[in-house]
Write a protein that holds these residues in place. Structure first.
Motif, PDB file in Angstrom:
ATOM      1  N   ASP A  19       0.864  -1.182   0.000  1.00 13.70           N
ATOM      2  CA  ASP A  19       0.000   0.000   0.000  1.00 13.70           C
ATOM      3  C   ASP A  19       0.900   1.231   0.000  1.00 13.70           C
ATOM      4  OD1 ASP A  19      -1.793   2.069   0.417  1.00 13.70           O
ATOM      5  OD2 ASP A  19      -2.934   1.020   1.970  1.00 13.70           O
ATOM      6  N   MET A  20       1.003   1.916  -1.143  1.00 12.16           N
ATOM      7  CA  MET A  20       1.908   3.048  -1.254  1.00 12.16           C
ATOM      8  C   MET A  20       1.493   4.197  -0.345  1.00 12.16           C
ATOM      9  SD  MET A  20       4.462   2.385  -3.133  1.00 12.16           S
ATOM     10  CE  MET A  20       5.049   4.068  -3.094  1.00 12.16           C
ATOM     11  N   GLU A  21       0.226   4.404  -0.174  1.00 11.06           N
ATOM     12  CA  GLU A  21      -0.236   5.501   0.695  1.00 11.06           C
ATOM     13  C   GLU A  21       0.159   5.228   2.138  1.00 11.06           C
ATOM     14  OE1 GLU A  21      -4.406   7.827   1.881  1.00 11.06           O
ATOM     15  OE2 GLU A  21      -4.396   6.291   0.312  1.00 11.06           O
ATOM     16  N   TRP A  61       2.647   3.366   3.090  1.00 11.14           N
ATOM     17  CA  TRP A  61       4.107   3.448   3.143  1.00 11.14           C
ATOM     18  C   TRP A  61       4.569   4.890   3.311  1.00 11.14           C
ATOM     19  CZ3 TRP A  61       7.630   0.789  -1.121  1.00 11.14           C
ATOM     20  CH2 TRP A  61       8.948   0.763  -0.663  1.00 11.14           C
ATOM     21  N   GLN A  62       4.018   5.809   2.527  1.00  9.99           N
ATOM     22  CA  GLN A  62       4.446   7.205   2.587  1.00  9.99           C
ATOM     23  C   GLN A  62       4.024   7.872   3.897  1.00  9.99           C
ATOM     24  OE1 GLN A  62       3.902   9.603  -1.029  1.00  9.99           O
ATOM     25  NE2 GLN A  62       3.398   7.731  -2.158  1.00  9.99           N
ATOM     26  N   TRP A 108       9.704   9.400  -4.208  1.00 11.74           N
ATOM     27  CA  TRP A 108       8.390   8.759  -4.165  1.00 11.74           C
ATOM     28  C   TRP A 108       7.780   8.665  -5.559  1.00 11.74           C
ATOM     29  CZ3 TRP A 108       7.615   5.781  -0.427  1.00 11.74           C
ATOM     30  CH2 TRP A 108       8.044   6.086   0.871  1.00 11.74           C
ATOM     31  N   VAL A 112       9.520   5.526  -6.950  1.00 15.45           N
ATOM     32  CA  VAL A 112       9.052   4.306  -6.305  1.00 15.45           C
ATOM     33  C   VAL A 112       7.624   3.979  -6.734  1.00 15.45           C
ATOM     34  CG1 VAL A 112       8.542   3.222  -4.089  1.00 15.45           C
ATOM     35  CG2 VAL A 112      10.601   4.607  -4.341  1.00 15.45           C
ATOM     36  N   THR A 113       6.796   5.002  -6.891  1.00 16.43           N
ATOM     37  CA  THR A 113       5.414   4.762  -7.331  1.00 16.43           C
ATOM     38  C   THR A 113       5.379   4.157  -8.731  1.00 16.43           C
ATOM     39  OG1 THR A 113       4.671   6.645  -5.981  1.00 16.43           O
ATOM     40  CG2 THR A 113       3.151   5.834  -7.674  1.00 16.43           C
ATOM     41  N   HIS A 132       5.899  -4.375  -9.045  1.00 21.33           N
ATOM     42  CA  HIS A 132       5.881  -5.085  -7.759  1.00 21.33           C
ATOM     43  C   HIS A 132       7.261  -5.622  -7.393  1.00 21.33           C
ATOM     44  CE1 HIS A 132       1.603  -4.840  -7.033  1.00 21.33           C
ATOM     45  NE2 HIS A 132       1.331  -5.289  -8.251  1.00 21.33           N
ATOM     46  N   LYS A 134       9.534  -2.713  -6.085  1.00 22.58           N
ATOM     47  CA  LYS A 134       9.095  -2.269  -4.757  1.00 22.58           C
ATOM     48  C   LYS A 134       9.516  -3.279  -3.697  1.00 22.58           C
ATOM     49  CE  LYS A 134       5.057   0.291  -6.479  1.00 22.58           C
ATOM     50  NZ  LYS A 134       3.576   0.342  -6.577  1.00 22.58           N
TER      51      LYS A 134
END
Length: 823
Positions: A702-704, A706-707, A730, A733-734, A738, A741
């Motif tokens: 979950d990128m959100e 993670w940030q 970011w 990375v986004t 997969h 990451k």
């Protein structure tokens, strides 16, 4: 024209008379017994006598010419001189080869063109090959070195029998070995190594003087040892026989003086599937020690023969398919950098002797590190498993141990189900340079070829859901090694359903999830990373009767999951993946298991001579369920105190115990089960991070989350996520897939696993919450990003543009398995 033929006829008689004179001087009184023999036999003996009596080498042509002045009457003379035409003959160890020309030759004779060698003055004599014989020629007074002479010699009747014409010297036409030369029998020779000979010292030779011998057609000068005398024998190893000048440089990255040359005309008796290389032994390499080089784009480990030394040329063979691979590494820049860069100095090379993979460490100069004593920063060990019994046994037995990397070799060939070669060293070498996706595809395609066809049999497993683990273990452990590579179908007893792939996936997930459960007592959570599991040294207490059977079972399940493209529900500590791959284990790996113990051992080294006052011996204390016991690291370890002198051996013993000794029996069974399914050479294409991704799959990130759960420090402390470099980070990375990451997580945290409750509860090595941290540093501090896995922190330099950040970050992540700036 008439005058010319008269001159030729006169010369022929002169040469014939001279040859007869030489024959009589060589045989002495023995010739009286042979007067009634035929002329052909006399000529044959004259040739043998001349061959044995006259020899020289390239470094003593002057000595031979000077010594010849005292015996002018016994040598062949000529005053004829011809204009030079055609190509010059090759100079071989001081004896020139002559080229045959039969223009105007009298019957029973042959005309040869010879070149006057260097350092030969007018009036001096020199020796040449005339067909298969050695003759002496006097340089005319009006000739000089480099000019060509034309000589006529009687034809040797034996030359036509050997299949060669006048002046043609083949393998069977080489001059015979000297009478005082004997080849040592039953010698075991490495590739490129020359056999040894025993040479008897002739009469009249004193210590320090030289005498000539002929070996394999080469005229050599042997120096008599100072303490030797006539009649004694000395052991010599002649240099390799000379070859054609057709040598081309194949290019190398091994440094000056180490570029191997591909010989255009290798030995004809060798298989055409191999190519011969010639290389100069680098400076500092001792006989019997290895050195590495790049041959045909492949890093090869070559052992210097015991009879060679630095500066000498040696030869070795490599398969043609290996050095002529069509795969171009330049198409994969990451792979190219990865091949040429090794932070810890360890690289997997191919041994030229048996084409097996071996780990080799290189020092700062690019030479092979041959140190034997343990060094905390450089020494390493690899896990080696020795199999016992027949290869076709239903269940193999074996023993694993930690050995030095030079002993932990891995085969480079894989057999198919029919016994034929399925994968060769060139296939594996080529696959090692592929991208991760291509590696997986190649691995799965190879496993499909190893799989037993459906028509030859398949396995159906009926298990009860309430007794899943015990039923599964009994079923799997009853199978032979061949059955493990058959197609499996599953059925849960009492449940309706047809296995079309879904039941198999569920079975692998449930079984591995249950067996990795710490409550089972076989595994326990790592003290430094709550996402990783490590073997429980006290598993015998939890499952006293069958704990080793369970480890053989989980080894087979892990291997079968990879074979059938299934996943395992359990991340292991990093060094266990290295053990499976046979990767080097270093002292720094101890930090991932127990950082406190790691720091305490480093502290002992800093104490110097005061370490003997600490009162430490070669033992460790183990505590299991409140019961303490003393374990000796070496035999009689309780009686050996640790001092400054034996401290390296103590740290070495501690490393071996923590990395293997505590759970040697459990890991031994796990590996035996794993290799019952997966051939060990097939794993050499992966690094330990790729193996974890292949076995456990790519995580859902979950990128959100993670940030939001990332902290900022250093140069980014003020602006935090709003700093320009952090914004670029970011964004990059986004855009990652997969795999990338997951690799970034491995690079920073040490594993690709994500906590079930998200990044907000990510823990550090001390067990406390350590959120993902981006630490800003200057470019002077480091050029590439580096990580601190104990704190889940990445040091990100202040790059000036986004492209540079993207490039450096990708290289660092991809090369993390080689130890790229990981602290």
């Amino acid at each position: 024209l008439l005058l010319f033929f008269r001159v030729v006829n006169s010369l022929r008689k002169t040469f014939s008379t001279a040859a007869t004179t030489m024959f009589r001087r060589g045989k002495g009184k023995d010739n009286d017994k042979d007067k009634e023999k035929t002329k052909d036999k006399s000529n044959d003996k004259a040739r043998d006598s001349t061959d044995r009596a006259i020899s020289s080498d390239s470094g003593h042509s002057k000595k031979s010419s000077k010594s010849s002045k005292s015996s002018k009457s016994s040598k062949l003379k000529t005053k004829s001189k011809t204009k030079s035409f055609g190509s010059s003959a090759n100079d071989m160890n001081g004896s020139s080869h002559s080229q045959s020309k039969t223009y105007g030759a009298a019957p029973g004779s042959a005309v040869f063109r010879v070149m006057v060698p260097d350092n030969v003055k007018p009036g001096e004599e020199f020796q040449v090959y005339a067909g298969s014989r050695i003759v002496r020629v006097r340089c005319p007074l009006d000739s000089k070195p480099g000019q060509f002479l034309q000589i006529t010699v009687p034809v040797d009747p034996n030359e036509s029998k050997n299949g060669g014409g006048p002046g043609m010297m083949g393998l069977s036409d080489l001059p015979p070995d000297s009478e005082n030369v004997t080849k040592i029998p039953n010698q075991t020779l490495a590739p490129g190594e020359q056999p040894a000979y025993m040479v008897r010292i002739p009469e009249g030779v004193r210590g320090g003087t030289q005498f000539p011998v002929t070996i394999n057609g080469q005229q050599l000068m042997v120096t008599c040892p100072n303490m030797a005398r006539p009649g004694m024998s000395v052991r010599i190893v002649p240099p390799p026989p000379p070859t054609d000048n057709g040598i081309s440089n194949r290019g190398s990255q091994g440094g000056p003086g180490r570029a191997p040359h591909l010989l255009k005309n290798p030995n004809k008796h060798r298989d055409d599937k191999t190519q011969m290389f010639e290389v100069v032994v680098p400076k500092g390499v001792k006989p019997g020690h290895p050195f590495a080089l790049m041959a045909g784009g492949v890093r090869v480990l070559v052992t210097c023969p015991k009879n060679a030394s630095a500066g000498q040329k040696i030869r070795f063979h490599l398969p043609s398919e290996l050095v002529n691979r069509t795969n171009d590494v330049s198409n994969n820049p990451i792979a190219k950098i990865k091949l040429s860069y090794d932070k810890d100095g360890w690289s997997r090379t191919i041994r030229a002797t048996d084409m097996k993979f071996q780990w080799t460490r290189f020092d700062e100069k690019g030479d092979v590190d041959t140190r034997t004593r343990f060094d905390m920063d450089r020494s390493a060990y690899v896990l080696k498993i020795d199999f016992y019994g027949n290869e076709n046994d239903r269940m193999r037995t074996g023993k694993c141990s930690l050995v030095t990397p030079d002993k932990g070799v891995v085969d480079s060939k894989i057999k198919s189900v029919t016994g034929t070669d399925l994968v060769s060293y060139s296939d594996i070498a080529e696959a090692q340079t592929k991208t991760y996706e291509d590696k997986i595809q190649w691995f799965q395609d190879t496993c499909a070829q190893l799989c037993v066809e459906w028509n030859e049999g398949h396995m159906r497993m009926n298990v009860r859901r309430d007794f899943l683990l015990s039923d599964s273990m009994e079923a799997v452990m009853s199978l032979s090694r061949k059955d493990l590579r058959k197609v499996w179908r599953f059925e849960f007893i009492g449940e309706a359903g047809i296995d079309a792939g879904g039941l198999a996936r569920e079975w692998f997930e449930l079984v591995t999830e249950e067996i990795f459960d710490p409550d089972m007592g076989l595994w326990q959570t790592s003290a430094t990373n709550q996402m990783c599991m490590q073997i429980n040294p006290a598993s015998g207490i939890s499952c006293p009767d069958d704990h080793l059977i369970y480890f053989r079972f989980i080894g087979r399940i892990m291997g079968k999951a990879m074979f059938d493209r299934q996943l395992v529900k359990g991340h292991m500590v990093k060094h266990l993946y290295k053990h499976i791959l046979g990767w080097p284990i270093m002292f720094n790996d101890l930090k991932d298991i127990d950082e406190e113990y790691y720091n305490s051992l480093k502290g002992l080294k800093d104490m110097g001579a005061d370490v003997e006052y600490v009162g430490v011996d070669f033992t460790v204390m183990e505590e299991t369920m409140g019961v303490k016991r003393t374990v000796e690291l070496v035999p009689c370890g309780a009686d050996i105190d640790v001092t400054e002198d034996n401290l390296p051996e103590y740290i070495e013993a501690c490393l071996k115990y923590r990395m293997l000794g505590r759970y040697e029996d459990q890991l031994n069974e796990l590996l035996l089960g794993f290799f019952d399914v997966i051939p060990e050479p097939l794993l050499t294409i992966f690094d330990f991070q790729e193996l974890e991704l292949l076995m456990c799959g790519l995580p859902e990130i979950d990128m959100e989350d993670w940030q939001q759960n990332t902290e900022y420090s250093g140069e980014y402390d003020r602006e935090g996520p709003n700093h320009e470099v952090c914004v670029w980070f970011w964004e990059i990375v986004t855009e990652y897939d997969h795999e990338m990451k997951a690799r970034l997580l491995q690079f920073v945290t040490g594993t690709s696993g994500v906590p079930a409750r998200g990044f907000g509860v990510l823990q550090g090595s001390d067990g406390n919450v350590r959120k993902f941290t981006i630490h800003g540093v200057t470019l002077e501090t480091c050029v590439y990003p580096r990580s601190h896995t104990c704190f889940n922190r990445i040091d990100l330099p202040l790059y000036e543009d986004r492209n540079e950040l993207e490039e450096k970050l990708k290289i660092a992540i991809t090369m993390a398995a080689t130890g790229f700036d990981i602290e």
